[in-house]
Design an enzyme around this catalytic site. Structure first.
Site, PDB file in Angstrom:
ATOM      1  N   GLU A 168       0.804  -1.210   0.032  1.00  0.00           N
ATOM      2  CA  GLU A 168       0.003  -0.016   0.073  1.00  0.00           C
ATOM      3  C   GLU A 168       0.804   1.203   0.025  1.00  0.00           C
ATOM      4  O   GLU A 168       0.474   2.286  -0.435  1.00  0.00           O
ATOM      5  CB  GLU A 168      -0.978  -0.131   1.159  1.00  0.00           C
ATOM      6  CG  GLU A 168      -2.418   0.206   0.904  1.00  0.00           C
ATOM      7  CD  GLU A 168      -3.180  -0.128   2.162  1.00  0.00           C
ATOM      8  OE1 GLU A 168      -4.166   0.609   2.354  1.00  0.00           O
ATOM      9  OE2 GLU A 168      -2.784  -0.976   3.018  1.00  0.00           O
ATOM     10  N   ASP A 169       1.928   1.295   0.918  1.00  0.00           N
ATOM     11  CA  ASP A 169       2.741   2.580   0.941  1.00  0.00           C
ATOM     12  C   ASP A 169       4.099   2.717   0.252  1.00  0.00           C
ATOM     13  O   ASP A 169       4.627   3.584   0.460  1.00  0.00           O
ATOM     14  CB  ASP A 169       2.918   2.822   2.446  1.00  0.00           C
ATOM     15  CG  ASP A 169       1.407   2.797   3.353  1.00  0.00           C
ATOM     16  OD1 ASP A 169       0.561   3.108   2.684  1.00  0.00           O
ATOM     17  OD2 ASP A 169       1.346   2.500   4.357  1.00  0.00           O
TER      18      ASP A 169
END
Ligand code: MN
Length: 302
Positions: free
Chosen positions: A93-94
């Protein structure tokens, strides 16, 4: 020379100074084979490189967060795949890392877990009621596939709650509310008491800081008293069991802050009424003993 030190000495630069990683490796060594620990360390390196340059709101390097999540699960002796997934749970996600990268490096099982955790993060709700029903369903579905996804998610939420102080007030109360509505009940349903109690107390603390402070103070004052009572009653039970020749274990428990608060607000009770009620559990080997103990308890206390 201990194994953790040997391994950590081989890592370049920062990891050697990461006390969180050192503690994690030491925990893993107590129950995982050495090659599994090596794999976990490789996941740490991968995660640290992927999150390089990112920091938590507290100012710490981002990797400290996945390490804390992994530690929580290592304390529960979860398997190497779950620990690896915990270390990598925010990478897709990051960071630039993709699910394919993770599958290639750490296998499909780990990639599946990371994917599951990422998907849970993407669920958004419009209302509180929806949040409760919807998330329960989705989480239950995810659970059927692999329960470890939920365990990583709960540990993730716990660490986020433990470090919530760095967040702005509005975000803090939104996350606290969600924790009380969704995550604590799931921990409860799964029977993971440690997660449930911590999530509830932290959720309460950040949602109602004033009430928490007042109650915390009052509870600390009455705790000494409470502890003595629990001890006294436990001993009485144990004596009664011994007299009947029943082998069993008596477990007295003190109430945690949020359960005291809930009882006070739901039943409109005073603190003194609530803390003077104790919870006990008597574990015995068979059903007959169970009924005998019930009789004993009724005899001891009306
Ligand atoms: Mn996270």
């Amino acid at each position: 020379m201990d194994y953790a030190a040997t391994i950590l000495a081989k890592l370049p630069g920062a990891p050697k100074r990461d006390r969180g990683l050192r503690h994690l490796v030491e925990t893993l060594e107590t129950y995982l084979p050495q090659d599994a620990v090596q794999d976990v360390i490789r996941a740490y390196e991968f995660g640290a490189a992927a999150h390089d340059g990112q920091t938590r709101k507290s100012g710490e390097p981002y990797i400290s967060h996945p390490v804390a999540v992994a530690q929580e699960l290592a304390d529960m002796h979860l398997d190497a795949q779950a620990i690896t997934a915990a270390l990598l749970h925010d990478t897709v996600e990051d960071t630039e890392a993709s699910l394919e990268d993770i599958a290639e490096q750490f296998g499909d099982e780990v990639a599946g877990l990371v994917d599951g955790v990422s998907k849970l993060d993407q669920i958004q709700f419009r209302s509180r009621a929806e949040a409760q029903a919807e998330s329960f369903r989705k989480m239950m579905l995810a659970m059927i596939e692999d329960i470890r996804v939920i365990l990583v998610k709960l540990a993730d939420r716990l660490h986020n709650m433990q470090t919530l102080g760095a967040m702005p007030a509005e975000k803090r109360s939104r996350i606290a509310r969600e924790t009380l509505d969704i995550y604590a009940p799931i921990a409860n349903r799964l029977g993971i008491n440690r997660f449930k109690v911590l999530l509830e107390d932290l959720g309460f603390k950040h949602l109602y800081p004033m009430r928490y402070r007042v109650l915390d103070k009052a509870l600390k004052r009455s705790k000494g008293n409470q502890r003595q009572m629990v001890k006294k009653i436990t001993e009485e039970f144990e004596r009664a069991l011994a007299q009947e020749g029943i082998t069993g274990q008596v477990i007295g428990r003190e109430k945690h802050l949020y359960s005291v608060y809930k009882k006070m607000s739901e039943k409109k009770r005073l603190l003194s009424d609530v803390v003077d009620v104790f919870g006990f559990r008597v574990d015995v080997d068979n059903v007959n003993d169970c009924y005998t103990v019930l009789g004993l308890v009724h005899g001891l206390y009306k």
